[in-house]
Design an enzyme around this catalytic site. Structure first.
Site, PDB file in Angstrom:
ATOM      1  N   HIS A 120     -48.343  89.355  74.132  1.00 10.56           N
ATOM      2  CA  HIS A 120     -47.121  90.101  74.468  1.00 10.56           C
ATOM      3  C   HIS A 120     -47.487  91.598  74.384  1.00 10.56           C
ATOM      4  O   HIS A 120     -48.347  91.978  73.598  1.00 10.56           O
ATOM      5  CB  HIS A 120     -46.072  89.739  73.412  1.00 10.56           C
ATOM      6  CG  HIS A 120     -44.707  90.298  73.635  1.00 10.56           C
ATOM      7  ND1 HIS A 120     -44.375  91.606  73.340  1.00 10.56           N
ATOM      8  CD2 HIS A 120     -43.567  89.729  74.096  1.00 10.56           C
ATOM      9  CE1 HIS A 120     -43.094  91.802  73.612  1.00 10.56           C
ATOM     10  NE2 HIS A 120     -42.577  90.674  74.073  1.00 10.56           N
ATOM     11  N   ASP A 197     -49.684  87.221  65.493  1.00 11.54           N
ATOM     12  CA  ASP A 197     -48.350  87.517  65.999  1.00 11.54           C
ATOM     13  C   ASP A 197     -47.587  86.187  66.035  1.00 11.54           C
ATOM     14  O   ASP A 197     -47.781  85.366  66.922  1.00 11.54           O
ATOM     15  CB  ASP A 197     -48.466  88.139  67.401  1.00 11.54           C
ATOM     16  CG  ASP A 197     -47.106  88.325  68.052  1.00 11.54           C
ATOM     17  OD1 ASP A 197     -46.090  87.952  67.440  1.00 11.54           O
ATOM     18  OD2 ASP A 197     -47.068  88.837  69.182  1.00 11.54           O
ATOM     19  N   GLN A 200     -43.338  83.899  68.318  1.00 14.12           N
ATOM     20  CA  GLN A 200     -42.895  82.626  68.899  1.00 14.12           C
ATOM     21  C   GLN A 200     -43.298  81.438  68.030  1.00 14.12           C
ATOM     22  O   GLN A 200     -42.685  80.373  68.117  1.00 14.12           O
ATOM     23  CB  GLN A 200     -43.485  82.438  70.309  1.00 14.12           C
ATOM     24  CG  GLN A 200     -43.063  83.492  71.307  1.00 14.12           C
ATOM     25  CD  GLN A 200     -41.577  83.432  71.656  1.00 14.12           C
ATOM     26  OE1 GLN A 200     -40.915  82.424  71.465  1.00 14.12           O
ATOM     27  NE2 GLN A 200     -41.063  84.532  72.167  1.00 14.12           N
ATOM     28  N   LYS A 223     -35.772  85.513  66.291  1.00 19.51           N
ATOM     29  CA  LYS A 223     -36.349  84.341  66.970  1.00 19.51           C
ATOM     30  C   LYS A 223     -36.442  83.152  66.001  1.00 19.51           C
ATOM     31  O   LYS A 223     -37.078  82.144  66.294  1.00 19.51           O
ATOM     32  CB  LYS A 223     -37.729  84.690  67.532  1.00 19.51           C
ATOM     33  CG  LYS A 223     -37.635  85.761  68.645  1.00 19.51           C
ATOM     34  CD  LYS A 223     -38.943  85.948  69.340  1.00 19.51           C
ATOM     35  CE  LYS A 223     -39.075  87.268  70.056  1.00 19.51           C
ATOM     36  NZ  LYS A 223     -38.460  87.319  71.373  1.00 19.51           N
ATOM     37  N   CYS A 361     -42.958  90.715  79.389  1.00 14.11           N
ATOM     38  CA  CYS A 361     -43.730  91.582  78.479  1.00 14.11           C
ATOM     39  C   CYS A 361     -45.153  91.073  78.326  1.00 14.11           C
ATOM     40  O   CYS A 361     -45.721  91.106  77.216  1.00 14.11           O
ATOM     41  CB  CYS A 361     -43.074  91.696  77.108  1.00 14.11           C
ATOM     42  SG  CYS A 361     -41.484  92.495  77.154  1.00 14.11           S
TER      43      CYS A 361
HETATM   44  C1  LIG Z   1     -45.258  86.702  71.240  1.00 13.76           C
HETATM   45  C2  LIG Z   1     -44.335  87.864  70.992  1.00 13.76           C
HETATM   46  N1  LIG Z   1     -44.769  88.895  70.268  1.00 13.76           N
HETATM   47  C3  LIG Z   1     -43.981  89.945  69.983  1.00 13.76           C
HETATM   48  C4  LIG Z   1     -42.695  90.005  70.446  1.00 13.76           C
HETATM   49  C5  LIG Z   1     -41.849  91.184  70.113  1.00 13.76           C
HETATM   50  O1  LIG Z   1     -40.746  90.805  69.345  1.00 13.76           O
HETATM   51  P1  LIG Z   1     -39.563  91.827  69.059  1.00 13.76           P
HETATM   52  O2  LIG Z   1     -39.104  92.356  70.394  1.00 13.76           O
HETATM   53  O3  LIG Z   1     -38.526  91.023  68.376  1.00 13.76           O
HETATM   54  O4  LIG Z   1     -40.115  92.910  68.195  1.00 13.76           O
HETATM   55  C6  LIG Z   1     -42.185  88.957  71.218  1.00 13.76           C
HETATM   56  C7  LIG Z   1     -40.831  88.991  71.792  1.00 13.76           C
HETATM   57  O5  LIG Z   1     -40.506  88.334  72.731  1.00 13.76           O
HETATM   58  C8  LIG Z   1     -43.034  87.851  71.496  1.00 13.76           C
HETATM   59  O6  LIG Z   1     -42.605  86.810  72.214  1.00 13.76           O
END
Ligand SMILES: Cc1ncc(COP(=O)(O)O)c(C=O)c1O
Length: 403
Positions: A120, A197, A200, A223, A361
């Site tokens: 992401h 990370d 998900q 999430k 993203c």
């Molecule tokens: C794999 C992953 N990493 C990071 C993020 C960023 O999360 P946030 O926007 O809640 O900070 C997301 C959000 O969709 C994500 O799917």
């Protein structure tokens, strides 16, 4: 244990308010059970005060609730010390904190870090920004033709001795689960600091920090059935303690004068300013509420729905499925041949099916796939078979209309 999806759905007022919607956008954000909403409202109605600084009883109560929330999350993640849980606004802020905090301390000019092709933007852009400033190089693990991380390439890239390896547990586009436990061991053996990370991954399987053995793990509350604006950075104590803070101000200091400042201890040192107190309490409420359910039953239910969705989509001529069926948490990226994903999502929206369209993203992943984007259908345990049937019918009609 059997899983009663209707009883589970009844925990969410949203579905009673919107019985006509099919919500397949849980990878973007999940709905919140009433237990979480109640915990936040109760905080504001009954305990509202700032934490760590009040001379009065209300502030002490708020502090106690806020720190209890940290304990709840610390226990759920099986960390060694409660100070290893740092509140952030979400996964994005946690990754920014790491990219900033490791730069100049661990990472020096000429060093390398390793990312993967399916990250992401939140796990790319902060690294890129600070790496460019500090002369640190970024290598990227490619995917195989089966859209899995290329482990052989990963091992080869480890020979370049990256100081940091940062990777997603689950792809937010494809839904695929990376073998992070194995990759952490390989990276550690090569001497790298590991960052997972879990944005998900956290809802797929509650991670055990001591068993996973990664140095850092990040996720967002929203999430995991929790509120927006709250997230967690877990880190191994010694490494956290050596991080350069991302933000400076109140709370994170021990002493301040115009000749210099000394920093507070963990976790406060990395939590400048008034924290999201209600958010932390809400996230802890989500974690405690989830403990009422058998996580294996929740996962089995979601997997059953995913199979129904996947097979149903496979049978619709004109749909191109990107996500593999196997090793998937319940996210299906697809396209209608020759049609723009945004148009497909707009037609689904007209039928009250909530999905997401675009590059999610993850532009570098779509560059590797040589696709302009995709429609993403993401499931959660509150979805039911009725949702899947309506979605398949709507997709069929959309294909018919467009082609
Ligand atoms: C794999 C992953 N990493 C990071 C993020 C960023 O999360 P946030 O926007 O809640 O900070 C997301 C959000 O969709 C994500 O799917």
């Amino acid at each position: 244990m059997s899983f009663d999806v209707e009883a589970f759905r009844a925990e969410f007022s949203f579905f009673q308010q919107h019985p006509d919607w099919v919500y397949l956008d849980s990878a973007a954000t999940m709905h919140k059970p009433d237990a979480v909403i109640k915990a936040e409202v109760e905080f504001y109605q009954q305990h509202n005060s700032n934490v760590h600084r009040g001379a009065h009883q209300l502030s002490q109560q708020a502090t106690q609730l806020f720190e209890q929330a940290r304990d709840t999350v610390a226990l759920a993640l099986n960390v060694r010390r409660r100070e290893e849980i740092i509140w952030t606004s979400g996964a994005t802020e946690a990754l920014n904190l790491l990219a900033c905090g490791l730069m100049g301390t661990v990472l020096k000019p000429g060093d390398r870090i390793l990312l993967t092709c399916l990250e992401h933007h939140a796990n790319i852009v902060p690294w890129q920004f600070y790496c460019q400033q500090h002369g640190v190089l970024i290598d990227v693990v490619p995917l195989t033709n089966e859209l899995e991380l290329d482990i052989a390439a990963f091992q080869q890239l480890l020979e370049l001795k990256p100081k940091v390896v940062a990777m997603a547990e689950v792809s937010n586009v494809l839904g695929t689960i990376s073998p992070v436990a194995q990759l952490v061991q390989l990276a550690k053996a090569a001497g790298a600091i590991t960052v997972i990370d879990g944005a998900q991954g956290i809802v797929w399987q509650r991670p055990d920090m001591q068993a996973l053995d990664a140095d850092f793990y990040v996720f967002s509350g929203h999430k995991l059935y929790g509120p927006t604006g709250i997230g967690v950075l877990y880190g191994r104590y010694e490494l956290l303690n050596n991080l350069k803070p991302l933000r400076y101000g109140g709370e994170m200091i021990k002493t301040v004068s115009f000749t210099g400042t000394t920093l507070n201890q963990l976790p406060y040192k990395l939590e400048a300013g008034t924290p999201n107190i209600a958010g932390a309490i809400g996230l802890a409420a989500a974690v405690s509420w989830l403990n009422n359910f058998d996580s294996a039953a929740l996962t089995a239910h979601k997997q059953q729905l995913f199979t129904e969705l996947y097979l149903g989509c496979q049978a619709i001529k004109g749909l191109q499925l990107l996500s593999p069926q196997q090793n998937n948490v319940g996210i299906l990226a697809l396209n209608i041949k020759g049609e723009h994903p945004t148009d497909v999502a707009a037609l689904l929206n007209e039928q009250k099916i909530a999905v997401r369209a675009g590059t999610h993203c993850a532009m570098p992943l779509f560059q590797a796939l040589q696709l302009p984007g995709a429609v993403r259908l993401s499931l959660a345990a509150y979805n039911n078979s009725h949702d899947i049937k309506r979605t398949l019918k709507a997709l069929e009609q959309t294909v018919e209309l467009l082609q």
